[in-house]
Design a protein around this motif. Structure first.
Motif, PDB file in Angstrom:
ATOM      1  N   TYR A 283       0.839  -1.193   0.000  1.00  0.00           N
ATOM      2  CA  TYR A 283       0.000   0.000   0.000  1.00  0.00           C
ATOM      3  C   TYR A 283       0.874   1.243   0.000  1.00  0.00           C
ATOM      4  N   ARG A 290       2.044   1.374  -5.944  1.00  0.00           N
ATOM      5  CA  ARG A 290       1.455   0.100  -5.522  1.00  0.00           C
ATOM      6  C   ARG A 290       1.644  -0.963  -6.602  1.00  0.00           C
ATOM      7  N   CYS A 346     -13.490  -3.739  -2.932  1.00  0.00           N
ATOM      8  CA  CYS A 346     -12.476  -3.193  -2.020  1.00  0.00           C
ATOM      9  C   CYS A 346     -11.071  -3.579  -2.492  1.00  0.00           C
ATOM     10  N   GLY A 347     -10.078  -2.807  -2.036  1.00  0.00           N
ATOM     11  CA  GLY A 347      -8.684  -3.113  -2.348  1.00  0.00           C
ATOM     12  C   GLY A 347      -8.011  -3.824  -1.184  1.00  0.00           C
ATOM     13  N   TYR A 349      -4.250  -4.939   0.419  1.00  0.00           N
ATOM     14  CA  TYR A 349      -2.833  -4.608   0.358  1.00  0.00           C
ATOM     15  C   TYR A 349      -2.147  -5.039   1.648  1.00  0.00           C
ATOM     16  N   GLU A 364      -9.005  -1.709   1.938  1.00  0.00           N
ATOM     17  CA  GLU A 364      -9.326  -0.336   1.542  1.00  0.00           C
ATOM     18  C   GLU A 364     -10.756  -0.289   1.012  1.00  0.00           C
TER      19      GLU A 364
END
Length: 426
Positions: A283, A290, A346-347, A349, A364
């Motif tokens: 992140y 990224r 959603c992300g 990381y 995220e």
């Protein structure tokens, strides 16, 4: 006409199959997709339950044909129009990767009639097939990925209303009790989530995974890499398994295997496309960074990793040097499986500070970033939350409450902005 005894035996077999079926997180997404798209492709690693899923959820409304059968496959290759005339829509076509040229004919059928839910396709994800899907069915097909069982599926604790990342992570932060029934950490990590191993207790784990590796190499790998590299590929697979949860170092793997860095990168991409591994990127506030920084590599099934690295039993696993990283791998992949099943955008990381502090997983969302630490421990100390404290201090307004996933049954707040959650709730 069947005899009364034969009818009774068939009825017993049917009820046995019904009782053995384990509900999947992806079921609602599959049903919804058939109401919107003319075609739905269910892909994922071999033996993850794709055929069982589509037959169970949609089988009573669809015709079915498998391209694994040699005579059926030959018919589809030699006379695709005749094949599609014989097997009428709505139709489930199993193992579509065996005859990818059918996709262009399916496209023609869809262009004539865009009625939703006509075609259900299943297949192990491979580069040629996915390229054909992208070229032939773009805008016409929903692509869903089915992984081996998640822990919530094995525990029969799906919580289907928690369909987005925010509600799911908040449920873990605010949990009041651990799951009523759950696998022990050792059994969960050693066995993994492949359905056949979970449902059939009599199967030899070692023999099953040995056959799985051989089948994977013979059927999926052989046609996509040079034959001379097959032995090196199996060595690479075992070396990569020993590095699950670690940052990818292509140069190191290249030296140890004795092949070029571009070859290692192509093999990693192949495993990722096959849904065997997942690449988790670091992140950064700068989104461009990224993408270019080295990701961590997680195998999607810890049972597969345990076999590849030679772990024999639960004690061997938990007390050995890989216990912690296998627990991290298993927990991280639970989030991946759940969010993939519900198509949550959603992300995911990881984060590492310049002075070496690391947070295992960042989720995220539109409402902020949830930092999550994963610890194979039944006792949580202040040392375990140091990375979360640093992240929360540095991230400011972006941060949501922090979470530790562990073996500790002491749920709830550790401090005002960090909670502990038992792994069984994943």
């Amino acid at each position: 006409m069947l005899s009364p005894q034969k009818s009774l035996d068939n009825l017993k077999l049917y009820f046995k199959m019904v009782c053995m079926y384990i509900n999947r997180l992806i079921e609602k997404t599959l049903k919804d997709s058939t109401k919107t798209f003319p075609a739905v492709l269910v892909t994922g690693p071999r033996q993850s339950g794709k055929t069982t899923l589509v037959k169970r959820i949609l089988g009573d409304k669809y015709n079915y044909v498998s391209l694994d059968e040699l005579d059926v496959r030959a018919f589809a290759i030699e006379d695709p129009r005749g094949f599609l005339e014989r097997y009428q829509v709505p139709l489930i076509i199993d193992e579509i990767q065996n005859v990818p040229q059918l996709l262009s004919y399916i496209k023609s059928g869809i262009d004539k009639d865009r009625k939703p839910g006509q075609w259900i396709l299943t297949g192990s994800q491979q580069f040629p097939m996915m390229r054909n899907v992208g070229e032939s069915l773009a805008g016409r097909v929903a692509v869903l990925t089915l992984y081996p069982f998640s822990l919530s599926e094995m525990n029969k604790n799906l919580r289907p209303k928690l369909t987005d990342a925010v509600s799911f992570v908040n449920s873990l932060i605010n949990a009041k009790a651990i799951a009523k029934k759950s696998l022990s950490p050792g059994r969960w990590l050693l066995q993994g989530g492949y359905p056949e191993l979970f449902v059939n207790k009599k199967i030899s784990r070692k023999l099953w995974f040995s056959s799985y590796v051989q089948t994977y190499i013979d059927r999926d790998v052989r046609g996509n890499i040079r034959t001379a590299n097959l032995n090196e590929f199996e060595r690479f697979l075992r070396l990569l398994a020993a590095r699950t949860g670690q940052e990818l170092n292509y140069s190191t793997l290249s030296r140890e295997i004795g092949v070029t860095v571009p070859t290692i990168k192509s093999w990693v991409s192949f495993l990722e496309a096959s849904s065997i591994i997942y690449l988790l990127y670091p992140y950064y506030k700068n989104f461009g960074k990224r993408v270019i920084k080295s990701p961590k590599c997680y195998f999607m099934d810890t049972g597969f990793v345990s076999y590849l690295v030679g772990l024999q039993n639960e004690d061997h696993l938990l007390q050995g040097p890989m216990g912690g990283i296998l627990f991290e791998t298993a927990c991280v992949t639970q989030f991946i499986k759940r969010f993939s099943a519900f198509l949550d955008p959603c992300g995911l990381y990881f984060w590492r500070s310049v002075d070496g502090l690391e947070v295992d997983l960042l989720v995220e969302t539109v409402k902020g970033v949830f930092p999550i630490e994963i610890k194979l421990s039944s006792t949580i100390s202040t040392q375990h939350i140091s990375s979360l404290k640093s992240w929360l201090a540095l991230s400011g307004h972006k941060a949501r409450k922090g979470l530790i996933v562990s073996c500790s049954k002491q749920l709830g707040l550790i401090r005002r902005d960090i909670s502990n959650c038992h792994f069984s709730l994943l």
